[in-house]
Motif scaffolding. Structure first.
Motif, PDB file in Angstrom:
ATOM      1  N   TYR A  79      22.432  54.584   1.588  1.00  9.03           N
ATOM      2  CA  TYR A  79      22.421  56.037   1.801  1.00  9.03           C
ATOM      3  C   TYR A  79      23.305  56.376   2.998  1.00  9.03           C
ATOM      4  N   LYS A  80      24.173  57.382   2.824  1.00  6.66           N
ATOM      5  CA  LYS A  80      25.055  57.834   3.896  1.00  6.66           C
ATOM      6  C   LYS A  80      24.846  59.323   4.122  1.00  6.66           C
ATOM      7  N   LYS A  81      24.542  59.659   5.383  1.00  3.69           N
ATOM      8  CA  LYS A  81      24.224  61.051   5.694  1.00  3.69           C
ATOM      9  C   LYS A  81      25.428  61.951   5.515  1.00  3.69           C
ATOM     10  N   GLU A  82      26.637  61.425   5.831  1.00  6.84           N
ATOM     11  CA  GLU A  82      27.824  62.270   5.746  1.00  6.84           C
ATOM     12  C   GLU A  82      28.083  62.758   4.319  1.00  6.84           C
ATOM     13  N   SER A  83      27.657  61.985   3.319  1.00  9.48           N
ATOM     14  CA  SER A  83      27.805  62.421   1.925  1.00  9.48           C
ATOM     15  C   SER A  83      26.472  62.847   1.321  1.00  9.48           C
ATOM     16  N   ASN A  84      25.390  62.674   2.118  1.00  6.25           N
ATOM     17  CA  ASN A  84      24.037  63.039   1.693  1.00  6.25           C
ATOM     18  C   ASN A  84      23.690  62.419   0.335  1.00  6.25           C
ATOM     19  N   GLY A  85      24.011  61.110   0.225  1.00  2.00           N
ATOM     20  CA  GLY A  85      23.700  60.432  -1.031  1.00  2.00           C
ATOM     21  C   GLY A  85      23.934  58.942  -0.921  1.00  2.00           C
ATOM     22  N   SER A 124      12.048  58.135  -2.099  1.00  2.00           N
ATOM     23  CA  SER A 124      13.462  58.299  -2.448  1.00  2.00           C
ATOM     24  C   SER A 124      14.205  57.030  -2.042  1.00  2.00           C
ATOM     25  N   ASP A 134      24.439  60.757  12.825  1.00  3.71           N
ATOM     26  CA  ASP A 134      23.109  60.164  12.720  1.00  3.71           C
ATOM     27  C   ASP A 134      23.200  58.638  12.611  1.00  3.71           C
TER      28      ASP A 134
END
Length: 792
Positions: free
Chosen positions: A451-457, A405, A712
């Motif tokens: 990739y940003k975890k807060e937006s999961n995308g 991914s 994270d």
């Protein structure tokens, strides 16, 4: 790394055996020639009638021709003492000139007229330490390529060599340097009088350093390094400046050098285009040795990929009879690093162990230079150049079923077409006027997807392309007064179109030769610098806004006072005190964030979760005391002791003052080396060199563990920025060399070990998202390199 160290050690042992055998077969009475040119430092004209004398175990002399050319033949190999004299000029003394069998020794000397006071006491100017630029009054020195070969831990890299100078702190185990508490981004690289892109492999976007230098000491001539307060002709720099010069190829005969070592395998070729002509070529090429071994089937990877790189440097010089001298010069490199995850998730300890990553880059500069000497008073210098770099990276993460991914995609393309023109006019023996114009057309195509975890995308944090331009003009005058006082006054003006801002920067420098062996210096001025363009356009993740593209250059006002004392035996003491006030500094537009560009080394901050748009409302200050005691190479040894005590602060939008990240408070360096003549008839040279660095630790901020776990990603306590101090940075470097002179051939073997004691220096603490905990942020340990060079 252990395998590499073992391999290097074994090669060193085998090399020692070879050296012993070759030494036994060394021929007697080996000689070589010394050649070069003598010019007037003010006018650039060749000087005829200059006497060049060898005064040591041989007594020989020559007189320069109408073209300033001289040649001493039949000089025994080894170190020699050379004196360059002419009536009305200061005597130049070279006390450590190295003559080897495989290559003619080249000496290019610029002579300064002597004031009446100095001429009466017959003062000798020591070559190799005063800046080449006659307008420089303070905070500068010249260095020779031989010094980059000699200093322990330098690895033939001028930046690593400069880490030993007063006012400079090693940025870490790479070749980044911190000049007077400023960010490493503040360092400017110049080549042949024009700004170039950073000549380093594996540096971050916007950085001035990297892991491996593209520069090859075999093509460098004597060059200048400045720690601040530069004359009016320098632009786009608020701290240090590397003002590099390429040497001219041999115009009498072809010469060759082949080098192989841990860092690369390469060749240097030089010679005349036509026998009996004045035009010459000089070319050097290198390829990564580790990548070559990998291609040959030798596994040199420790699991993190093998760096691949190659670089090229060249200088073609073509003098003409009536239209001046043309030169085409350049430096460039390309390479990359591919690191793929093992298809065995049981061996994944860190989150990055599951990543497939690929980085490719290319960077380089090329320029065409024309120097026209109209008469004994006037010369004109014009340069047009292109500099550019391209960096492309991608990262995919694998699941335990090895499905990939995308988590990162980026490309950074930067280019600059530059022009620099200079007119130098010597009004009389006491006055020299220099004026010039610089113009730069900048192009950029910047893209970064993370990739940003807060937006999961994936989020696009940078996507911008376009052009910008800057214009600079300056005028300066150096006046020599009676009584040993010289003053350089000048003004520099700058225009930047993106912010539509002008900057007028007055500068002044004073030298007072109180006595023949004592000098007082003073310099002051205003300066400005553009930040990496990615900071002008990156989007803050939290707000989604675009960073203000109207940011204007960072400004700096500097004041320096110094004292120098020359003792007998080539021993010199020097001290400087300085103060620097920074303004117009880009800082976060969020008052709750204390982010400042004074605390970063490259553009990586734009990837942070708390990055926001920037405004020119920050300030900073650096002040300190520098001390150095240096004995130049003579009688077979040299010693340099440098120490700097300093303070570095910054102020964010909130108005609160903090320590800067680079405020290590102190640094001390001890550099020493000794040479012995060995072999039959003492034709070979064995050398040992050592360096000790002891510096205060970097400043860092407490980590908010709860917020870091939540996002994270590392989150600091904004109310306590840089209130913690890492452990002191301590490093011992060591090198041993052996030079073997045979008939028309010279062999040079160098074992250079950085961090001999394998100390794990650190930058403080960092949040490890894989372990979801805080741990030490460590530099690398011991790094040995072995190099062999043959010259003929």
């Amino acid at each position: 790394m252990k395998k590499l160290f073992f391999l290097t050690t074994m090669m060193g042992i085998l090399g020692s055996g070879v050296m012993a055998q070759v030494s036994d077969s060394t021929a007697t009475g080996l000689t070589q020639n010394i050649r070069g040119t003598i010019t007037d430092k003010n006018s650039g004209l060749a000087l005829a009638g200059v006497t060049i004398t060898l005064n040591d175990n041989q007594t020989k002399s020559a007189v320069s021709t109408a073209k300033g050319y001289f040649r001493l033949t039949g000089i025994l190999v080894g170190r020699h003492h050379l004196e360059v004299t002419r009536v009305g000029y200061q005597t130049v003394i070279l006390s450590d000139l190295l003559v080897i069998a495989g290559k003619e020794a080249e000496v290019n000397v610029e002579m300064e007229t002597a004031s009446k006071q100095l001429n009466e006491v017959a003062v000798s100017a020591t070559s190799g330490k005063k800046p080449l630029n006659l307008m420089a009054m303070s905070s500068g020195r010249s260095f020779s390529p031989e010094e980059t070969n000699r200093y322990a831990g330098a690895m033939f890299d001028p930046a690593r060599m400069a880490q030993s100078f007063a006012g400079v702190v090693a940025g870490g185990d790479n070749n980044e340097i911190i000049v007077r508490g400023n960010s490493p981004m503040s360092l400017q690289w110049r080549l042949e009088g024009i700004e170039i892109i950073s000549p380093n492999h594996f540096g971050g976007q916007g950085s001035s350093g990297g892991a491996v230098s593209m520069l090859n000491s075999t093509v460098l001539g004597t060059s200048d390094f400045y720690t601040g307060a530069v004359p009016a002709e320098y632009n786009n720099a608020t701290a240090g400046v590397f003002d590099l010069k390429f040497r001219k190829g041999n115009t009498d005969k072809p010469e060759y050098a082949f080098t192989v070592g841990v860092l690369g395998a390469g060749t240097t070729l030089e010679g005349p285009f036509k026998k009996g002509g004045d035009a010459s070529y000089l070319i050097s090429y290198r390829y990564s040795a580790l990548d070559l071994l990998q291609k040959l089937g030798v596994n040199v990877s420790s699991g993190s990929g093998v760096p691949r790189y190659q670089d090229l440097s060249f200088n073609f010089v073509v003098p003409t009879k009536g239209t001046g001298t043309f030169s085409l010069f350049g430096i460039g490199g390309l390479g990359g690093l591919t690191d793929n995850a093992k298809h065995d998730f049981t061996q994944w300890d860190e989150r990055t162990d599951a990543d497939n990553s690929n980085l490719t880059y290319s960077a380089g500069s090329i320029g065409l230079k024309h120097v026209y000497i109209a008469n004994s008073k006037l010369y004109i210098n014009n340069i047009i150049s292109y500099s550019g770099d391209r960096s492309v990276s991608s990262t995919d993460t694998l699941t335990k079923s090895y499905q990939a991914s995308a988590i990162q995609r980026s490309h950074y393309d930067n280019g600059a077409i530059r022009y620099a023109g200079t007119v130098n006019y010597q009004v009389n023996a006491s006055n020299t006027i220099r004026t010039g114009l610089n113009a730069s057309l900048l192009s950029y195509n910047l893209y970064d997807l993370e990739y940003k975890k807060e937006s999961n995308g994936l989020e696009e944090i940078l996507n911008q392309q376009g052009n910008a331009h800057t214009f600079d003009a300056y005028i300066e005058n150096k006046h020599q007064f009676k009584g040993g006082v010289s003053i350089n006054t000048g003004v520099h003006a700058n225009y930047f179109n993106l912010s539509n801002t002008w900057s007028v920067e007055p500068r002044v420098g004073v030298n007072w030769q109180v006595t023949p062996d004592q000098l007082l210096t003073f310099a002051s001025g205003e300066y400005s610098r553009l930040e990496p363009l990615s900071y002008y356009f990156a989007r803050g993740v939290s707000s989604g806004e675009t960073t203000n593209a109207k940011l204007s250059p960072t400004k700096s006002a500097q004041l320096v006072m110094g004292y120098e004392k020359q003792f007998s035996g080539r021993l010199k003491f020097k001290t400087e005190i300085y103060y620097q006030h920074l303004s117009n500094v880009p800082v976060s537009s969020d008052p709750a964030s204390n982010f400042s560009l004074l605390n970063v080394s490259d553009n990586s901050a734009i990837e942070s979760v708390d990055y926001t748009s920037l405004v020119n409302k920050g300030t900073g200050k650096n002040y300190g005391l520098e001390l150095s005691l240096e004995k130049s190479m003579s009688n077979g040894y040299y010693v340099m002791i440098t120490s700097t005590l300093f303070n570095s602060k910054f102020t964010a939008l909130s108005g609160q003052e903090f320590n800067s990240t680079f405020d290590t408070r102190y640094v001390g360096n001890l550099i020493a080396g000794k040479e012995w003549a060995t072999g039959k008839n003492n034709k070979n040279i064995f050398g040992l060199n050592g360096k000790l660095i002891y510096a205060g630790g970097r400043k860092y901020s407490p980590i908010n563990l709860q917020e870091s776990l939540k996002l994270d990603e590392q989150v600091i306590d904004e109310s306590k920025v840089n209130t913690l101090t890492a452990d002191p940075y301590i490093r011992v470097d060591f090198s041993a060399s052996y030079r073997i002179n045979k008939k028309k051939t010279s062999h040079f073997i160098l074992l250079d070990i950085q961090n001999l004691l394998n100390r794990e220096n650190n930058l403080g603490l960092w949040y490890n998202p894989s372990k979801r905990d805080v741990e030490l942020n460590k530099w690398i340990g011991i790094f040995p390199t072995l190099n062999y060079r043959i010259e003929f």
